[in-house]
Enzyme design. Structure first.
Site, PDB file in Angstrom:
ATOM      1  N   LYS A 148       0.842  -1.193   0.000  1.00 28.56           N
ATOM      2  CA  LYS A 148       0.000   0.000   0.000  1.00 28.56           C
ATOM      3  C   LYS A 148       0.880   1.246   0.000  1.00 28.56           C
ATOM      4  O   LYS A 148       1.877   1.319   0.716  1.00 28.56           O
ATOM      5  CB  LYS A 148      -0.906   0.001   1.233  1.00 28.56           C
ATOM      6  CG  LYS A 148      -1.867   1.185   1.299  1.00 28.56           C
ATOM      7  CD  LYS A 148      -2.722   1.133   2.553  1.00 28.56           C
ATOM      8  CE  LYS A 148      -3.686   2.291   2.633  1.00 28.56           C
ATOM      9  NZ  LYS A 148      -4.535   2.241   3.857  1.00 28.56           N
TER      10      LYS A 148
ATOM     11  N   SER B 169      -9.274   2.286   3.347  1.00 30.64           N
ATOM     12  CA  SER B 169      -8.387   2.934   2.402  1.00 30.64           C
ATOM     13  C   SER B 169      -7.388   1.982   1.749  1.00 30.64           C
ATOM     14  O   SER B 169      -6.630   2.390   0.869  1.00 30.64           O
ATOM     15  CB  SER B 169      -7.621   4.053   3.115  1.00 30.64           C
ATOM     16  OG  SER B 169      -6.807   3.517   4.158  1.00 30.64           O
TER      17      SER B 169
ATOM     18  N   SER C   8      -9.511   0.289   7.666  1.00 27.33           N
ATOM     19  CA  SER C   8      -8.974   0.390   6.313  1.00 27.33           C
ATOM     20  C   SER C   8      -8.423  -0.879   5.697  1.00 27.33           C
ATOM     21  O   SER C   8      -8.203  -0.917   4.490  1.00 27.33           O
ATOM     22  CB  SER C   8      -7.895   1.479   6.256  1.00 27.33           C
ATOM     23  OG  SER C   8      -8.477   2.755   6.318  1.00 27.33           O
TER      24      SER C   8
END
Length: 474
Positions: A81, A157, A181
């Site tokens: 990420k 996210s 997330s």
């Protein structure tokens, strides 16, 4: 799932590497082919370093041939990420405020541990700006879709991470979780994700969201998540809040008859935490999942933990952190970021006083006390991960929803960032139109090993985690 190497488990890959029936180069090539095949539709990758990945894979192949792998996960393809520092790669965190020129000369702790293990780093995953919300889109990188429909949101996210894993663009990813997330996108994409106890996975630099923000694995199964935990929970002196490394292996603790461990386990089922509302298909799937545990010998009781919605306190803590992030880029920065983030900072963050912050922390501490007492009676709490299934991509909230703020439709995730408890999301069903449904398992602080054992047992008794996403079958 198909027999493509890109969709095999980490354990299956490394067993094949050891036998010589598959090489890390072939596994990496297959993951890169999946990126080439699907990413134009879903936009899960910020960028891909194919040449670098293949060079790492060739080095891993040589080690396996020599009988000297760096770890039992040597050669497994992984994505990162774009909130984690990666040496030699930009980390722009979904924002146009960050200069991609760098310099980029440091790895985050989890990335460093992955390199040391011999894992093959493929590239970086998309994230919303500064990982601030529960869907994955940004002004800089566009909208990320879902393995079960490119027109569906991936959640966020860590939506790029979950979509990449779901489509075989790497076996693993690592994500962050400040309010759900890794769990939100796991629920929406039919993948598996763990938010460990705060401090279990070392983090650096410290998150501006403070002790709300955790890091954790995104995988296709609990077993793969446990293998990744064995790597990313290694020590790193840069995180002053990190706990000592775990004793023993999370993955090894899953050996044997995992379902036998369910006998007599005390499980609380709370479909709403006492304040939420679910789509009927979500609630039915979660109740069916609870029955799986009961049928295996667990003692399952429907009971709420006695908490109220802590969203107002969460907003103060979350958006004061976001305000601090953005303020570092100058007084005009609010005009250049996600408009909803700017509005939320103005409403909840920039005007909060020290007294407001301390009041929010008091709510947090009271919540922790309540949940600590609750886990004296129950080993695991079951809830839906999400009260809804994935909605259209490019929206901040479902169509017609009364609020566009992400916390309005994620009532079951952020409370456990407030308490820092471990929480695991596993697939537990599909809606009638084939959108994944997630089951959240919550444990007492420091009980991630138990959650992994319980989640693994559930996946041995069900096959929801093996369902093939629509984009692969179409």
């Amino acid at each position: 799932m198909t027999d493509s190497p890109a969709l095999r488990s980490a354990h299956e890959l490394t067993a094949s590497f050891a036998e010589g029936t598959l090489s890390p180069v072939e596994a990496t090539q297959d993951a890169l082919a999946s990126i080439e095949r699907y990413d134009n539709a879903v936009n899960a990758m910020l960028f891909t370093d194919a040449d670098g990945a293949l060079a790492q894979a060739r080095a891993s192949e040589s080690r396996w041939r020599a009988g000297a792998p760096l770890s039992r996960s040597d050669g497994v393809p992984v994505t990162i990420k774009d909130m984690f520092l990666t040496r030699g790669w930009p980390t722009v965190r979904g924002s146009t405020l960050i200069d991609p020129a760098g310099p980029w000369d440091e790895d985050a702790p989890a990335v460093a541990r992955l390199r040391e293990s011999g894992a093959v780093l493929l590239g970086k995953n998309t994230t919303p700006e500064f990982a601030w919300k529960g869907v994955t889109d940004s002004k800089s990188h566009g909208v990320t879709g879902n393995p079960w429909g490119a027109d569906l949101t991936s959640g966020g996210s860590s939506g790029g991470a979950a979509t990449a894993v779901g489509l075989g663009m790497g076996t693993w990813s690592i994500g962050t979780d400040g309010g759900g997330s890794v769990r939100i996108p796991a629920s929406f994409t039919g993948t598996t994700a763990l938010k460990p106890t705060f401090g279990r996975m070392p983090m650096y630099p410290p998150s501006p969201y403070g002790t709300l923000s955790h890091g954790g694995p995104v995988a296709r199964s609990v077993h793969d998540a446990a293998l990744l935990m064995d790597i990313i929970c290694g020590p790193d002196s840069r995180d002053w809040a990190a706990m000592p490394p775990p004793v023993g292996s999370y993955a090894d603790a899953l050996d044997g008859d995992a379902t036998a461990r369910l006998a007599g386990l005390r499980i609380a089922l709370s479909p709403t935490l006492g304040y939420g509302h679910n789509d009927p298909e979500i609630e039915a799937a979660v109740r069916a999942a609870a029955q799986v545990f009961a049928d295996a010998g667990a003692v399952v009781e429907e009971v709420d933990p006695g908490i109220s919605d802590c969203v107002d306190a969460f907003h103060v803590l979350w958006f004061t952190g976001a305000s601090k992030v953005v303020s570092a880029y100058g007084p005009q920065a609010l005009d250049g970021i996600d408009p909803l983030l700017a509005r939320s900072i103005r409403e909840y963050g920039s005007e909060a006083s020290a007294s407001d912050y301390l009041d929010a922390m008091a709510v947090r501490m009271d919540l922790g006390v309540t949940m600590g007492a609750f886990h004296e009676s129950y080993d695991v709490l079951l809830t839906p991960t999400m009260p809804i299934a994935a909605f259209p991509a490019g929206q901040d909230a479902p169509t017609g929803w009364p609020s566009d703020l992400w916390t309005s439709w994620t009532p079951y995730t952020y409370p456990f960032n407030m308490t820092q408890q471990p929480a695991l999301s596993v697939p537990c069903g599909l809606t009638g139109d084939r959108r994944p449904i997630g089951l959240q398992l919550v444990g007492a602080r420091h009980a991630e090993a138990l959650l992994l054992q319980v989640g693994d047992a559930f996946q041995r008794l069900t096959d929801w985690h093996t369902a093939t996403p629509t984009l692969i079958t179409d």
